[in-house]
Design a protein around this motif. Structure first.
Motif, PDB file in Angstrom:
ATOM      1  N   PRO A 134      14.972  50.380  53.057  1.00  0.00           N
ATOM      2  CA  PRO A 134      15.510  50.779  51.801  1.00  0.00           C
ATOM      3  C   PRO A 134      16.642  49.903  51.314  1.00  0.00           C
ATOM      4  O   PRO A 134      16.743  50.061  49.900  1.00  0.00           O
ATOM      5  N   HIS A 135      17.517  49.163  52.036  1.00  0.00           N
ATOM      6  CA  HIS A 135      18.451  48.526  51.582  1.00  0.00           C
ATOM      7  C   HIS A 135      18.045  47.150  51.050  1.00  0.00           C
ATOM      8  O   HIS A 135      18.959  46.538  50.266  1.00  0.00           O
ATOM      9  N   ILE A 136      16.706  46.855  51.113  1.00  0.00           N
ATOM     10  CA  ILE A 136      16.174  45.466  50.609  1.00  0.00           C
ATOM     11  C   ILE A 136      16.011  45.612  49.031  1.00  0.00           C
ATOM     12  O   ILE A 136      15.271  46.492  48.478  1.00  0.00           O
ATOM     13  N   ARG A 137      16.926  44.855  48.267  1.00  0.00           N
ATOM     14  CA  ARG A 137      16.821  44.686  46.671  1.00  0.00           C
ATOM     15  C   ARG A 137      15.623  43.921  46.461  1.00  0.00           C
ATOM     16  O   ARG A 137      15.791  42.657  46.427  1.00  0.00           O
ATOM     17  N   GLN A 138      14.446  44.350  45.774  1.00  0.00           N
ATOM     18  CA  GLN A 138      13.426  43.391  45.386  1.00  0.00           C
ATOM     19  C   GLN A 138      13.755  43.371  43.820  1.00  0.00           C
ATOM     20  O   GLN A 138      14.500  43.931  42.907  1.00  0.00           O
ATOM     21  N   PRO A 139      13.165  42.368  43.356  1.00  0.00           N
ATOM     22  CA  PRO A 139      13.292  41.941  41.880  1.00  0.00           C
ATOM     23  C   PRO A 139      12.743  42.971  40.947  1.00  0.00           C
ATOM     24  O   PRO A 139      11.837  43.728  41.704  1.00  0.00           O
ATOM     25  N   PRO A 140      13.067  43.163  39.681  1.00  0.00           N
ATOM     26  CA  PRO A 140      12.490  44.251  39.080  1.00  0.00           C
ATOM     27  C   PRO A 140      10.929  44.059  38.869  1.00  0.00           C
ATOM     28  O   PRO A 140      10.329  43.022  38.904  1.00  0.00           O
ATOM     29  N   ALA A 141      10.208  45.200  38.805  1.00  0.00           N
ATOM     30  CA  ALA A 141       8.852  45.414  38.630  1.00  0.00           C
ATOM     31  C   ALA A 141       8.507  44.653  37.219  1.00  0.00           C
ATOM     32  O   ALA A 141       9.263  44.851  36.328  1.00  0.00           O
ATOM     33  N   ARG A 142       7.279  44.044  37.332  1.00  0.00           N
ATOM     34  CA  ARG A 142       6.479  43.484  35.923  1.00  0.00           C
ATOM     35  C   ARG A 142       5.734  44.391  35.545  1.00  0.00           C
ATOM     36  O   ARG A 142       4.849  44.568  36.234  1.00  0.00           O
TER      37      ARG A 142
END
Length: 143
Positions: A134-142
């Motif tokens: 849960p700590h992994i920040r992914q780029p915003p969804a497209r």
């Protein structure tokens, strides 16, 4: 498998990731994957499961693993160098282009050096190999 040219697990909605070894298929030029089912896909960014970054062989039998925890039943060879995995196991996720689709790939590496030797993840995805969670920040969804 290195002579594989087409990869079509399109209706396999229960497959959320693939083994890094797919990148060894040099002749693979076409793929059809249901990307909405994949961890980290660009449309909805489902989270990656947490992996243990390092597991010494004293803590797990690499020949008898629980697939629900480790993603596979055995790890004998390094996903990166193809050498033996015997003293320790390093697991990471990386998003990479395989044929025509960006796939979440599970890497089972023999060393930190092999993890460091991984290529850059595909642009627009998590920028480094990672252990999920849960700590992994992914780029915003497209959308």
């Amino acid at each position: 498998m290195t002579s594989l040219e087409t990869f079509e697990p399109y209706t396999s909605y229960r497959l959320h990731w693939y083994p890094y070894e797919l990148t060894r298929c040099a002749k693979l030029v076409d793929s059809t994957v249901s990307t909405r089912a994949l961890y980290g896909n660009f449309k909805i960014r489902p989270p990656f499961p947490t992996l243990r970054a390092l597991t010494p062989s004293a803590e797990a039998d690499f020949a008898a693993l629980d697939p629900g925890t480790w993603g596979c039943e055995t790890v004998r060879a390094c996903s990166v160098c193809a050498g033996p995995v015997d003293g320790e196991l390093h697991q990471v996720w990386i998003s990479g282009l395989v044929a025509t689709d960006v796939l979440p790939l599970l890497v089972n590496a023999c060393s930190a050096a092999c993890v460091a030797a991984l290529p850059q993840p595909y642009p627009g995805y998590h920028p480094t190999p990672h252990t999920g969670g849960p700590h992994i920040r992914q780029p915003p969804a497209r959308r």
